[in-house]
Design an enzyme around this catalytic site. Structure first.
Site, PDB file in Angstrom:
ATOM      1  CG  ASN A 214      16.845  62.345 -45.445  1.00  0.00           C
ATOM      2  OD1 ASN A 214      17.426  62.396 -46.522  1.00  0.00           O
ATOM      3  ND2 ASN A 214      17.182  63.128 -44.414  1.00  0.00           N
ATOM      4  CG  ASP A 283      13.016  67.624 -38.898  1.00  0.00           C
ATOM      5  OD1 ASP A 283      13.760  68.546 -39.276  1.00  0.00           O
ATOM      6  OD2 ASP A 283      11.998  67.277 -39.526  1.00  0.00           O
ATOM      7  CG  PHE A 327      16.306  73.304 -51.398  1.00  0.00           C
ATOM      8  CD1 PHE A 327      15.955  72.665 -52.571  1.00  0.00           C
ATOM      9  CD2 PHE A 327      17.295  74.275 -51.454  1.00  0.00           C
ATOM     10  CE1 PHE A 327      16.573  72.971 -53.773  1.00  0.00           C
ATOM     11  CE2 PHE A 327      17.922  74.599 -52.648  1.00  0.00           C
ATOM     12  CZ  PHE A 327      17.555  73.947 -53.812  1.00  0.00           C
TER      13      PHE A 327
END
Length: 406
Positions: A214, A283, A327
């Protein structure tokens, strides 16, 4: 409250310069020693004699007007100050600071000082919203310059909007709060606490040359680690893929995948006091990673992904005495998603931001966050340098652990 503090007040040429007299007077009454630098334009709005009478010190306007032969004035003032406060700060001085221009007494001193700098912008609403001014303010915030947001209302030019310099009473309170905070930091409120910080993104291999990751740069996590060390904590930093180098002087455990990060955290979890989970963990991962590079063949390629372990949720279930901060990087319905995540993952605090907002996305030097606990929003932190955001987050942690909960 400001007894013994040395404030260098810069006054620039806007109509709000008349407020500088009241500001100077109030700072002196609070016990601060104030010295004043005025730009040539500022002297068109308010006299040097006024500021000299209120500060009880010489007023500086000219780089070449050396009042003391034994020292160079702009260097001496730059070294002398505990805080440099520019109020009002016009678009002109903001632009000079961003570009590193030093062509008068104030801009030269600002370039020379190592003291913290605080700006109180004041200008026409259209000037304040101009892309160049917005860019310059963002650049300065990223460098750690502190901002006192201007107010909204009727401006001297006749327009109504944002751009009115904050009132002197409020500015003095901000200055008071700043020094009170520095005093708290000097007391090392997290001393004796072991803090584990995760940072960066994880890497999930597709084959030896490709992977899923990411946009996380690691900057926020690294800022948290630096702030924790400054506040006295014993810091353990666990970092995945990052775009910047980790802070010097803090031990780093490097990991790649979500599983690697989980195992690294588990290895230190039992004696952790505070965990800040700032890393952006994938994920999902490919069900199988190819041993050799996948060659291009058909028009489409199907990858089967399986869910990674949810590190934060797992630790939330396992925690005993640990203080857990998560977060959440969101693109919509920030509060709803943040509160849901906080409760599902049993966090003590959840720091959320809208990564689509200017100055709050991945890789930026600044951030804009909201901090939540089980009862809802605790604190909103406006756009500022990530180092400053980190300090605000950890100050709140220190207050919670100390039971003060301000």
């Amino acid at each position: 409250m400001l007894t013994g503090k040395k404030v260098l007040l810069g006054v620039t040429g806007g109509i709000a310069a008349f407020k500088a007299a009241s500001l100077c007077s109030k700072l002196v009454k609070e016990g601060a020693e104030v010295r004043v630098i005025m730009t040539d334009s500022a002297t068109k709005f308010i006299t040097e004699l006024t500021m000299q009478a209120l500060s009880k010190n010489f007023v500086y306007t000219d780089t070449f007007d050396e009042k003391h032969a034994e020292s160079i004035a702009h260097i001496n003032l730059a070294d002398w100050a505990d805080l440099v406060l520019v109020a009002p700060a016009t678009a002109n001085i903001i632009g000079k600071m961003a570009a590193g221009i030093a062509d008068d007494m104030l801009s030269t001193t600002l370039l020379a000082t190592q003291a913290p700098i605080m700006l109180a912008p004041a200008m026409n609403v259209h000037m304040y919203e101009h892309p160049a001014v917005t860019r310059n303010l963002s650049e300065l915030a990223a460098r750690g310059v502190l901002m006192i947001e201007p107010g909204e209302g009727l401006l001297a030019c006749g327009y109504t909007g944002k751009g009115r310099m904050e009132e002197p009473e409020s500015i003095v309170q901000v200055v008071n709060d700043y020094f009170a905070r520095e005093d708290r930091i000097s007391q090392k409120p997290l001393s004796g606490k072991k803090m584990v910080v995760t940072a960066g993104g994880t890497v999930e291999r597709i084959d030896p040359v490709r992977y899923i990751t990411n946009d996380s740069s690691g900057k926020m996590g690294f800022a948290i680690a630096k702030a924790a060390q400054r506040l006295g904590a014993d810091v353990v930093l666990i970092a995945g893929h990052t775009q910047v180098e980790p802070p010097v002087g803090i031990p780093v455990t490097r990991v790649l995948s979500a599983q690697d990060m989980y195992e690294a955290v588990q290895a230190v979890w039992s004696d952790t006091d505070i965990l800040v989970k700032a890393a952006a963990v994938a994920d999902y991962r490919p069900k199988e990673a190819a041993v050799q590079k996948i060659k291009k063949s058909d028009d489409s390629l199907v990858l089967e992904l399986v869910k990674n372990i949810d590190i934060l949720e797992t630790l939330g279930k396992q925690k005993t005495m640990q203080f857990l901060i998560g977060f959440a990087a969101e693109t919509e319905n920030v509060e709803q998603h943040a509160m849901d995540k906080l409760k599902r993952k049993n966090c003590d605090l959840l720091v959320a931001n809208d990564v689509t907002a200017l100055g709050a996305g991945f890789g930026s030097e600044t951030n804009i966050v909201n901090i939540y606990d089980a009862s809802g929003l605790v604190r909103s932190v406006p756009k500022m340098a990530k180092d400053e955001v980190a300090l605000q987050i950890l100050e709140l942690v220190g207050e919670r652990l100390a039971g003060t909960d301000r």
